[in-house]
Scaffold this motif. Sequence first.
Motif, PDB file in Angstrom:
ATOM      1  N   VAL A 138       5.434 -99.596   8.105  1.00 37.75           N
ATOM      2  CA  VAL A 138       6.790-100.058   7.843  1.00 37.75           C
ATOM      3  C   VAL A 138       7.640 -98.897   7.314  1.00 37.75           C
ATOM      4  N   GLY A 139       7.042 -98.057   6.477  1.00 37.94           N
ATOM      5  CA  GLY A 139       7.764 -96.887   5.988  1.00 37.94           C
ATOM      6  C   GLY A 139       8.182 -95.955   7.107  1.00 37.94           C
ATOM      7  N   GLN A 140       7.326 -95.784   8.122  1.00 36.19           N
ATOM      8  CA  GLN A 140       7.680 -94.928   9.251  1.00 36.19           C
ATOM      9  C   GLN A 140       8.854 -95.491  10.040  1.00 36.19           C
ATOM     10  N   VAL A 141       8.830 -96.806  10.280  1.00 33.11           N
ATOM     11  CA  VAL A 141       9.956 -97.423  10.983  1.00 33.11           C
ATOM     12  C   VAL A 141      11.204 -97.397  10.107  1.00 33.11           C
ATOM     13  N   MET A 142      11.025 -97.600   8.811  1.00 33.87           N
ATOM     14  CA  MET A 142      12.158 -97.541   7.898  1.00 33.87           C
ATOM     15  C   MET A 142      12.756 -96.152   7.814  1.00 33.87           C
ATOM     16  N   THR A 143      11.943 -95.120   8.059  1.00 32.38           N
ATOM     17  CA  THR A 143      12.514 -93.772   8.132  1.00 32.38           C
ATOM     18  C   THR A 143      13.551 -93.712   9.245  1.00 32.38           C
ATOM     19  N   GLY A 144      13.234 -94.333  10.377  1.00 35.52           N
ATOM     20  CA  GLY A 144      14.214 -94.393  11.460  1.00 35.52           C
ATOM     21  C   GLY A 144      15.460 -95.137  11.034  1.00 35.52           C
ATOM     22  N   LEU A 145      15.289 -96.263  10.353  1.00 38.73           N
ATOM     23  CA  LEU A 145      16.446 -97.027   9.897  1.00 38.73           C
ATOM     24  C   LEU A 145      17.297 -96.211   8.929  1.00 38.73           C
ATOM     25  N   LEU A 146      16.645 -95.579   7.967  1.00 37.58           N
ATOM     26  CA  LEU A 146      17.386 -94.841   6.950  1.00 37.58           C
ATOM     27  C   LEU A 146      18.046 -93.592   7.520  1.00 37.58           C
ATOM     28  N   LEU A 147      17.348 -92.909   8.436  1.00 38.77           N
ATOM     29  CA  LEU A 147      17.982 -91.764   9.098  1.00 38.77           C
ATOM     30  C   LEU A 147      19.161 -92.220   9.945  1.00 38.77           C
ATOM     31  N   GLY A 148      19.035 -93.404  10.555  1.00 41.81           N
ATOM     32  CA  GLY A 148      20.155 -93.945  11.319  1.00 41.81           C
ATOM     33  C   GLY A 148      21.363 -94.193  10.440  1.00 41.81           C
ATOM     34  N   ILE A 149      21.137 -94.772   9.255  1.00 43.93           N
ATOM     35  CA  ILE A 149      22.232 -95.008   8.325  1.00 43.93           C
ATOM     36  C   ILE A 149      22.925 -93.700   7.959  1.00 43.93           C
ATOM     37  N   LEU A 150      22.136 -92.696   7.643  1.00 41.36           N
ATOM     38  CA  LEU A 150      22.696 -91.462   7.093  1.00 41.36           C
ATOM     39  C   LEU A 150      23.203 -90.505   8.163  1.00 41.36           C
ATOM     40  N   LEU A 151      22.417 -90.311   9.230  1.00 38.00           N
ATOM     41  CA  LEU A 151      22.844 -89.374  10.268  1.00 38.00           C
ATOM     42  C   LEU A 151      23.960 -89.945  11.128  1.00 38.00           C
ATOM     43  N   SER A 152      24.146 -91.261  11.102  1.00 38.28           N
ATOM     44  CA  SER A 152      25.275 -91.851  11.822  1.00 38.28           C
ATOM     45  C   SER A 152      26.586 -91.243  11.336  1.00 38.28           C
ATOM     46  N   ARG A 153      26.662 -90.936  10.057  1.00 40.03           N
ATOM     47  CA  ARG A 153      27.887 -90.353   9.511  1.00 40.03           C
ATOM     48  C   ARG A 153      28.098 -88.935  10.032  1.00 40.03           C
ATOM     49  N   VAL A 154      27.002 -88.186  10.147  1.00 38.87           N
ATOM     50  CA  VAL A 154      27.110 -86.830  10.691  1.00 38.87           C
ATOM     51  C   VAL A 154      27.599 -86.887  12.129  1.00 38.87           C
ATOM     52  N   ALA A 155      26.940 -87.727  12.941  1.00 39.56           N
ATOM     53  CA  ALA A 155      27.300 -87.818  14.358  1.00 39.56           C
ATOM     54  C   ALA A 155      28.725 -88.313  14.524  1.00 39.56           C
ATOM     55  N   ALA A 156      29.092 -89.370  13.796  1.00 43.55           N
ATOM     56  CA  ALA A 156      30.426 -89.946  13.949  1.00 43.55           C
ATOM     57  C   ALA A 156      31.509 -88.975  13.491  1.00 43.55           C
ATOM     58  N   GLY A 157      31.300 -88.356  12.324  1.00 44.80           N
ATOM     59  CA  GLY A 157      32.306 -87.426  11.821  1.00 44.80           C
ATOM     60  C   GLY A 157      32.492 -86.221  12.726  1.00 44.80           C
ATOM     61  N   SER A 158      31.388 -85.665  13.221  1.00 44.32           N
ATOM     62  CA  SER A 158      31.476 -84.480  14.083  1.00 44.32           C
ATOM     63  C   SER A 158      32.093 -84.810  15.434  1.00 44.32           C
ATOM     64  N   LEU A 159      31.666 -85.915  16.056  1.00 50.72           N
ATOM     65  CA  LEU A 159      32.202 -86.285  17.365  1.00 50.72           C
ATOM     66  C   LEU A 159      33.675 -86.662  17.273  1.00 50.72           C
ATOM     67  N   ALA A 160      34.041 -87.384  16.226  1.00 46.20           N
ATOM     68  CA  ALA A 160      35.445 -87.774  16.069  1.00 46.20           C
ATOM     69  C   ALA A 160      36.352 -86.567  15.887  1.00 46.20           C
ATOM     70  N   ALA A 161      35.827 -85.522  15.241  1.00 47.68           N
ATOM     71  CA  ALA A 161      36.640 -84.325  15.012  1.00 47.68           C
ATOM     72  C   ALA A 161      37.006 -83.627  16.309  1.00 47.68           C
ATOM     73  N   VAL A 162      36.178 -83.765  17.348  1.00 47.68           N
ATOM     74  CA  VAL A 162      36.447 -83.061  18.602  1.00 47.68           C
ATOM     75  C   VAL A 162      36.886 -83.979  19.736  1.00 47.68           C
ATOM     76  N   ALA A 163      36.521 -85.261  19.682  1.00 45.96           N
ATOM     77  CA  ALA A 163      36.808 -86.148  20.813  1.00 45.96           C
ATOM     78  C   ALA A 163      37.521 -87.433  20.413  1.00 45.96           C
ATOM     79  N   GLY A 164      37.770 -87.641  19.134  1.00 44.62           N
ATOM     80  CA  GLY A 164      38.459 -88.847  18.703  1.00 44.62           C
ATOM     81  C   GLY A 164      37.490 -89.969  18.348  1.00 44.62           C
TER      82      GLY A 164
END
Length: 388
Positions: A138-164
Motif C-alpha cells: 500500500v505504501g508503494q501505491v501511495m507513493t504514486g498517489l503522493l507523487l501525483g499530488i505533489l508533482l502535479s503542481r510542477v507539471a501544471a505550473g511549468s506547462l501553463a507558463a509556456v502553453a497556457g
Amino acid sequence: MQSTPPATPLSSALTLLLATATGLAVASIYYVQPLLGLLSGQFGVGSATIGLLPTLTQLGYAAAILLLSPLGDRYDRRRLIVIKAAALVAALAGAAMAPGFAALCVASVAIGLTATLAQDLVPAAATLAPEAERGKRVGQVMTGLLLGILLSRVAAGSLAAVAGWRAVYAVAAVVVALLIPLLWRSLPRFLPATSAGYGSLLASMATLWMKHPPLRRAALAQGLLSVAFSAFWSTLALVLAGPEFGQGSAVAGAFGLAGAAGALIAPLAGGLADRRGPQAVIRAGALLVFAAFAVQAVAPASLWLLVGVAVVFDLGVQVVLVSHQSVIYGLDAGARSRLNAVLVSVMFVGMAGGAALGSALLASVGWRAVPVLGAVAALGALVVARRR
C-alpha cells in the motif's frame, strides 16, 4: 466471500501500474493550485473567489468517496476503475474547453467526482497484496498517489507558463485516456465481498464508524492534517505572486519537487508500520507538521524557508496517511472500500475546508494566518492521535 481470487499475484509490474494510475488520477485534483494566479487574472476575480475552484474540486472528491467508493465492495472493482477513468477523461476535457469561470467551476466538481478512481486503486492493491506485506505494498501505491499530488503542481505550473492553463487539462485528459486499456488488460476481476444493496452499503459505513475506534481516530486526525496541507498548497501560488515574493506559476509548481521528496518515504513508513506498529509513526508525523507550520508562522519571510516547510510538513502528512491506511485495512477485509471511503471522505472534507479557510484568511488577514491555521490543525491531529 473472497474479494479477489487468492491466486492472483500483485507483481512488481502491476504495482507500478497501480501506483502510476493512482498518481495520475489524484493529480487531476491539484493541477488547478499553481494556476490560481493565472486564472484570477484571466477571469477577473479576487483571491477569495478563485479559491472556489480547489474548494469545489475537493468537495466533489469527498462526496464521491462517500457515495461511490463503497461500490468497490459490491461490484467488480476492475469494471468500476475503467468506467471512472473514462469519466475523468471527459471531465478534464470539459475543463480544457471551459468558456468561463462558471463552466470551470462545474468542470472542477466533475473532476473531483471522477478522480476518486485513485481510491478504487488503493484498496485493489491492499486486496491483492499478501497480508504480511500489505503496509509495504500500500505504501508503494501511495507513493504514486503522493507523487501525483505533489508533482502535479510542477507539471501544471511549468506547462501553463509556456502553453497556457487549458493545455494542462488537455494533456492530462490524453494521459489518463492512454491508461484505460492498460488497466483493463492488467487488472484481474474482483469478486464482490458483499451482496448488500447500495443503501445498505452506505448505512454500513456508519456502522463501521461506530464499531471501530481506530477508524474514527484515523479519520479525524487525517482530516485535521488535511486542513493544514490544503491551506498551504491552495494559497501558495497567490502568496508567491504577492509583494513578499513576486514569483509566477512556474515557481509555484516547482514547489511540488520539494514536497515530492517526502513522498519517497511512504513505502518505508508502510514497512515500519508493519514491523513496529503505526501509532508511534503517526504521532511523529503529526509533530513534524506542527513544527513546520509553527516555524513558518513566526520566522521572517523567505523563499527557502517555504521550501523547507514544504519538505517537512509533506513528509509528516504522508507518513501519517500511509500508517493510517495500514491501520484501517486490517480492521475488516470484506469492507476495505468502505473503510477507505470513510477515511478519505473525512480527509477530503478537511482538504476542502483547508482550501476555503486558507483563501479566506489570506484575503482578510494576510499570508501569515495560513501557517497559524496549519499549526493549530496539526496540534489537533496530534491530540487525536494520542487518544486511546
